[in-house]
Enzyme design. Sequence first.
Site, PDB file in Angstrom:
ATOM      1  N   HIS A  38      41.646  10.075  11.255  1.00 55.90           N
ATOM      2  CA  HIS A  38      42.481   9.058  10.818  1.00 55.90           C
ATOM      3  C   HIS A  38      43.282   8.207  11.844  1.00 55.90           C
ATOM      4  O   HIS A  38      43.355   6.926  11.678  1.00 55.90           O
ATOM      5  CB  HIS A  38      43.612   9.654  10.160  1.00 55.90           C
ATOM      6  CG  HIS A  38      43.402  10.653   8.985  1.00 55.90           C
ATOM      7  ND1 HIS A  38      43.503  11.836   8.922  1.00 55.90           N
ATOM      8  CD2 HIS A  38      42.985  10.107   7.572  1.00 55.90           C
ATOM      9  CE1 HIS A  38      42.918  12.411   7.807  1.00 55.90           C
ATOM     10  NE2 HIS A  38      42.727  11.209   6.971  1.00 55.90           N
ATOM     11  N   GLN A  62      41.933  13.547  -8.033  1.00 55.44           N
ATOM     12  CA  GLN A  62      40.700  13.746  -7.592  1.00 55.44           C
ATOM     13  C   GLN A  62      40.431  15.101  -7.214  1.00 55.44           C
ATOM     14  O   GLN A  62      39.145  15.479  -6.819  1.00 55.44           O
ATOM     15  CB  GLN A  62      40.544  12.917  -6.338  1.00 55.44           C
ATOM     16  CG  GLN A  62      41.403  13.197  -5.179  1.00 55.44           C
ATOM     17  CD  GLN A  62      41.200  12.254  -4.011  1.00 55.44           C
ATOM     18  OE1 GLN A  62      41.898  11.104  -4.058  1.00 55.44           O
ATOM     19  NE2 GLN A  62      40.432  12.438  -3.100  1.00 55.44           N
ATOM     20  N   LYS A 150      32.619   9.376   7.043  1.00 58.27           N
ATOM     21  CA  LYS A 150      32.408  10.931   6.675  1.00 58.27           C
ATOM     22  C   LYS A 150      32.061  11.227   5.146  1.00 58.27           C
ATOM     23  O   LYS A 150      31.286  11.895   4.951  1.00 58.27           O
ATOM     24  CB  LYS A 150      33.192  11.756   7.450  1.00 58.27           C
ATOM     25  CG  LYS A 150      32.846  13.379   7.203  1.00 58.27           C
ATOM     26  CD  LYS A 150      34.001  14.269   7.618  1.00 58.27           C
ATOM     27  CE  LYS A 150      35.050  14.649   6.720  1.00 58.27           C
ATOM     28  NZ  LYS A 150      34.728  15.250   5.326  1.00 58.27           N
ATOM     29  N   VAL A 177      34.439  10.660  13.278  1.00 54.82           N
ATOM     30  CA  VAL A 177      34.938  11.320  14.664  1.00 54.82           C
ATOM     31  C   VAL A 177      34.568  12.545  14.652  1.00 54.82           C
ATOM     32  O   VAL A 177      34.888  13.484  13.610  1.00 54.82           O
ATOM     33  CB  VAL A 177      36.423  10.957  14.932  1.00 54.82           C
ATOM     34  CG1 VAL A 177      36.927  11.784  16.281  1.00 54.82           C
ATOM     35  CG2 VAL A 177      36.908   9.591  14.775  1.00 54.82           C
ATOM     36  N   LEU A 185      35.378  15.520  11.945  1.00 55.86           N
ATOM     37  CA  LEU A 185      36.958  15.957  11.806  1.00 55.86           C
ATOM     38  C   LEU A 185      37.107  15.853  10.285  1.00 55.86           C
ATOM     39  O   LEU A 185      36.655  15.135   9.619  1.00 55.86           O
ATOM     40  CB  LEU A 185      37.831  14.917  12.637  1.00 55.86           C
ATOM     41  CG  LEU A 185      37.730  15.256  13.959  1.00 55.86           C
ATOM     42  CD1 LEU A 185      39.112  14.270  14.711  1.00 55.86           C
ATOM     43  CD2 LEU A 185      37.769  16.754  14.600  1.00 55.86           C
TER      44      LEU A 185
HETATM   45  O1  PAF Z   1      39.493   9.985   1.463  1.00 59.21           O
HETATM   46  C1  PAF Z   1      40.766  10.384   1.171  1.00 59.21           C
HETATM   47  O2  PAF Z   1      41.561  10.682   1.850  1.00 59.21           O
HETATM   48  C2  PAF Z   1      40.955   9.952  -0.228  1.00 59.21           C
HETATM   49  O3  PAF Z   1      39.834  10.486  -1.074  1.00 59.21           O
HETATM   50  C3  PAF Z   1      41.634   8.812  -0.425  1.00 59.21           C
HETATM   51  C4  PAF Z   1      40.443   7.561  -0.047  1.00 59.21           C
HETATM   52  C5  PAF Z   1      42.866   8.641   0.288  1.00 59.21           C
HETATM   53  C6  PAF Z   1      41.801   8.639  -1.925  1.00 59.21           C
HETATM   54  O4  PAF Z   1      42.951   9.595  -2.481  1.00 59.21           O
END
Ligand code: PAF
Length: 281
Positions: A38, A62, A150, A177, A185
């Site tokens: 990130h 999700q 990834k 990464v 990661l």
């Molecule tokens: O990759 C993620 O962390 C999630 O799928 C995202 C894109 C933030 C959507 O909730």
Amino acid sequence: MAELVAEIAAFRELLADRRQAGKTVGLVPTMGALHAGHRRLLEIARAETDVVVASIFVNPTQFNRQDDLHQYPRTLEQDLAVCRAAGVDLVFAPSATEMYPQAQLTWIDVSALTQHLCGPGRPGHFQGVATVVMKLFQIAQPDRAYFGEKDAQQLAVIHRMVKDLNVPVTVVPVATVREPDGLALSSRNQHLSPSEREQAAVLSQALFAARDLVEHGERSAAVIASAVAPILKDVLLEYFSLVNPENLLPVERVEGPVLIAAAIWIGSTRLIDNVKVTPLA
Ligand code: PAF
């Protein structure tokens, strides 16, 4: 100084002020538990846009398993420190009721891209991802949005959604990464015990071996899959697949660029990874 905002209306106001001043906005959507992957997204957003926004939202729609949603690491204080260090301007961290104040009746389904790879094992996952990303795009209206390679299938779904729905945002893919032993990661790596963590390196080892085979002229997906199977023999394999990077359909022979992707389970942790390779003519 990263300003923390939890409400959509306040967040929109802050962004409107900056946009009126002619600033470009870069969005890094995350579910928190921020790691060096990130940080890379944030760094690139910082270099390319005037106002960098990180969203931190563990999106319930999700997750197809409730235990997975509840176990997902939530580390807001640490995440804020990462955002501050990366020069993030605004952190949008809404509650679930702020994002979903009523039953969601409108969903985005890029179904043709979710028939293979992670789709079958995670029913509804990509619909939840596409929908929340679209909501974040509507809320933040970024010029650019940053996603890690990834999650190649997620990236393909978002790219296609943006094209199909004429969303005025540039989707920027950012390279995976990796740890020194090759492990990509992921926020999920922290669920691994020390011995599981050691074992997890087989995932990237298998993918790199498959890539080497393609680079050395092997063209049969079945031969490649059986050649790397011994590397993955001690983990539970969900899938190992060679697909066309555009439509994500499995290929039998490598005749152009190919995405080699796999998902494995180590104990109760599911890990995914992929590599892209273009064979020499
Ligand atoms: O990759 C993620 O962390 C999630 O799928 C995202 C894109 C933030 C959507 O909730």
